[in-house]
Enzyme design. Sequence first.
Site, short mmCIF file in Angstrom:
data_model
loop_
_atom_site.label_atom_id
_atom_site.label_comp_id
_atom_site.label_asym_id
_atom_site.label_seq_id
_atom_site.Cartn_x
_atom_site.Cartn_y
_atom_site.Cartn_z
N CYS A 188 -5.66 -0.85 -6.06
CA CYS A 188 -4.99 -0.07 -7.11
C CYS A 188 -4.70 -0.94 -8.33
O CYS A 188 -4.18 -2.04 -8.20
CB CYS A 188 -3.71 0.54 -6.57
SG CYS A 188 -2.90 1.61 -7.78
N CYS B 226 3.04 -2.05 -9.00
CA CYS B 226 4.30 -1.74 -8.32
C CYS B 226 4.66 -2.89 -7.35
O CYS B 226 3.87 -3.21 -6.45
CB CYS B 226 4.17 -0.43 -7.55
SG CYS B 226 3.45 0.89 -8.57
N CYS C 262 4.25 -2.81 -3.43
CA CYS C 262 3.10 -2.13 -2.82
C CYS C 262 2.00 -3.07 -2.33
O CYS C 262 1.53 -3.94 -3.06
CB CYS C 262 2.53 -1.12 -3.81
SG CYS C 262 1.22 -0.12 -3.06
N CYS D 11 0.19 15.30 3.84
CA CYS D 11 0.30 14.63 2.53
C CYS D 11 -0.80 13.59 2.39
O CYS D 11 -0.92 12.70 3.22
CB CYS D 11 1.63 13.91 2.41
SG CYS D 11 3.03 14.93 2.83
N CYS E 199 0.10 18.51 0.42
CA CYS E 199 0.80 17.68 -0.54
C CYS E 199 -0.13 16.56 -0.97
O CYS E 199 -0.90 16.05 -0.16
CB CYS E 199 2.07 17.10 0.08
SG CYS E 199 2.93 15.97 -1.03
N CYS F 109 7.84 16.97 -5.11
CA CYS F 109 8.40 16.07 -4.12
C CYS F 109 8.65 14.76 -4.85
O CYS F 109 7.70 14.13 -5.32
CB CYS F 109 7.39 15.88 -2.99
SG CYS F 109 7.83 14.56 -1.83
N ARG G 89 13.98 13.71 2.77
CA ARG G 89 13.14 13.07 3.80
C ARG G 89 13.51 11.61 4.01
O ARG G 89 13.49 10.81 3.08
CB ARG G 89 11.66 13.18 3.43
CG ARG G 89 10.74 12.57 4.51
CD ARG G 89 9.25 12.81 4.27
NE ARG G 89 9.01 14.19 3.95
CZ ARG G 89 8.51 14.62 2.79
NH1 ARG G 89 8.17 13.76 1.88
NH2 ARG G 89 8.35 15.89 2.58
N1 SAM Z 1 -0.51 5.62 -5.74
C1 SAM Z 1 0.28 6.80 -5.86
C2 SAM Z 1 1.52 6.55 -6.67
O1 SAM Z 1 2.12 5.50 -6.57
O2 SAM Z 1 1.93 7.46 -7.39
C3 SAM Z 1 0.66 7.41 -4.53
C4 SAM Z 1 1.02 6.62 -3.33
S1 SAM Z 1 2.44 5.54 -3.46
C5 SAM Z 1 2.18 4.51 -2.12
C6 SAM Z 1 3.81 6.62 -3.21
C7 SAM Z 1 5.21 6.07 -3.13
O3 SAM Z 1 5.41 5.44 -1.89
C8 SAM Z 1 5.66 5.04 -4.15
O4 SAM Z 1 6.02 5.61 -5.38
C9 SAM Z 1 6.87 4.43 -3.45
O5 SAM Z 1 8.05 5.14 -3.78
C10 SAM Z 1 6.53 4.59 -1.97
N2 SAM Z 1 6.20 3.28 -1.38
C11 SAM Z 1 5.05 2.59 -1.56
N3 SAM Z 1 5.07 1.41 -0.90
C12 SAM Z 1 6.28 1.33 -0.29
C13 SAM Z 1 6.91 0.35 0.54
N4 SAM Z 1 6.33 -0.80 0.82
N5 SAM Z 1 8.15 0.62 1.01
C14 SAM Z 1 8.75 1.79 0.70
N6 SAM Z 1 8.21 2.74 -0.07
C15 SAM Z 1 6.99 2.54 -0.56
FE1 SF4 Z 2 -0.86 1.86 -6.80
FE2 SF4 Z 2 0.79 1.23 -4.84
FE3 SF4 Z 2 1.76 1.66 -7.28
FE4 SF4 Z 2 0.76 3.74 -5.86
S1 SF4 Z 2 2.57 2.52 -5.35
S2 SF4 Z 2 0.39 3.25 -8.02
S3 SF4 Z 2 -0.87 2.69 -4.73
S4 SF4 Z 2 0.38 0.00 -6.68
#
Ligand code: SAM
Ligand code: SF4
Length: 314
Positions: free
Chosen positions: A54, A58, A61, A98, A129, A189, A261
């Site tokens: 990606c 973030c 992530c 989802c 979802c 959501c 949730r």
């Molecule tokens: N890539 C897309 C996005 O970020 O919009 C969708 C998937 S992303 C993994 C969805 C959400 O999962 C993130 O916004 C975050 O809030 C949550 N998330 C991701 N990694 C996480 C982690 N290690 N621990 C807790 N929540 C996490």
């Molecule tokens: Fe990409 Fe992870 Fe951020 Fe979703 S949460 S946009 S998968 S870096």
Amino acid sequence: MTELRHDWSEGEVEALFALPFLDLLFQAHGVHRANFDPNRIQVSRLLSIKTGGCPEDCAYCSQSVHYATGLDAEKMMKVEQVIEAAAAAKREGASRFCMGAAWRGPENEDFDVALAMVEGVKALGLETCASFGLLSREQAKRLKEAGLDWYNHNLDTGPDHYEKIVSTRTYEDRLETLAVARDAGLHVCSGGIVGMGEAPKDRAAMLVTLANMPEHPGSVPINLLVPMEGTPLGEVEKADSFDLIRAIAVARILMPKSLVRLSAGRASLNDEAQALCFYAGANSVFCGERLLTAPNASPSRDRGLFERLGLAPL
Ligand code: SAM
Ligand code: SF4
Ligand code: DTB
């Protein structure tokens, strides 16, 4: 009837966070009971249809290319594989399926494939979802037409703390995507993460932003950070589980009719902490071995816990 408010002030919500734990829990459970059967729980199943690689940064992530997490970019799944996984999830008691993708947002042919996945999952009689990142108005419309029920897009944290977590998309970008999804007639959501070094006022600011939207998000995922090795938050100190329970309680009070949730991080909680989350107003979980890239609470553990607590799936 509980009145739905959209005019919460940050001060009011910070005061809820500052209540003695048992006072907050009592208030939240009262709201929960007035609006839901407290012994029923909604079960969703997650699947990563496109893992890793990606471009976003973030800080929590495992799927970002910016960090050496040891996770490689994979190809997008095939439509048939996704439909098979959804059918299995349905057999195992999930009501909502989802699909998450490691994209900044959907693009080109990948988006057409994702639309076919939505159509196929919807045809199984499951709620659908998607969590595909930033959306344009046209994309939201096409998702709705394909049979998408819900769009997941999280605020993650409050606006001040956000700048320490993500630089490649702004808080405004996220709010815009939520507006686009809502305007297209998709259920929203949206929630965030506890345990990224934020203060209670950041949690309050995030929940106020959600509650003061034109409509409360129908689902509010509260994730406990799953620390991912190699990410900037891989070594952060684990949050106090009472802080997670407080955030759930405040979400319940602010958004009385939404599903709250208890999302990622559930596997790291003991049974007693999970039970307190349910008492505080959490009435939805992800079931199944895996979240997107992280392991989830195991199905056998969940079956045992739900039975011991007398909780039945919605
Ligand atoms: N890539 C897309 C996005 O970020 O919009 C969708 C998937 S992303 C993994 C969805 C959400 O999962 C993130 O916004 C975050 O809030 C949550 N998330 C991701 N990694 C996480 C982690 N290690 N621990 C807790 N929540 C996490
Ligand atoms: Fe990409 Fe992870 Fe951020 Fe979703 S949460 S946009 S998968 S870096
Ligand atoms: C949400 O709030 N939590 C889900 C879903 N929305 C897409 C994602 C949790 C991801 C947990 C870390 C992982 O599995 O990589």
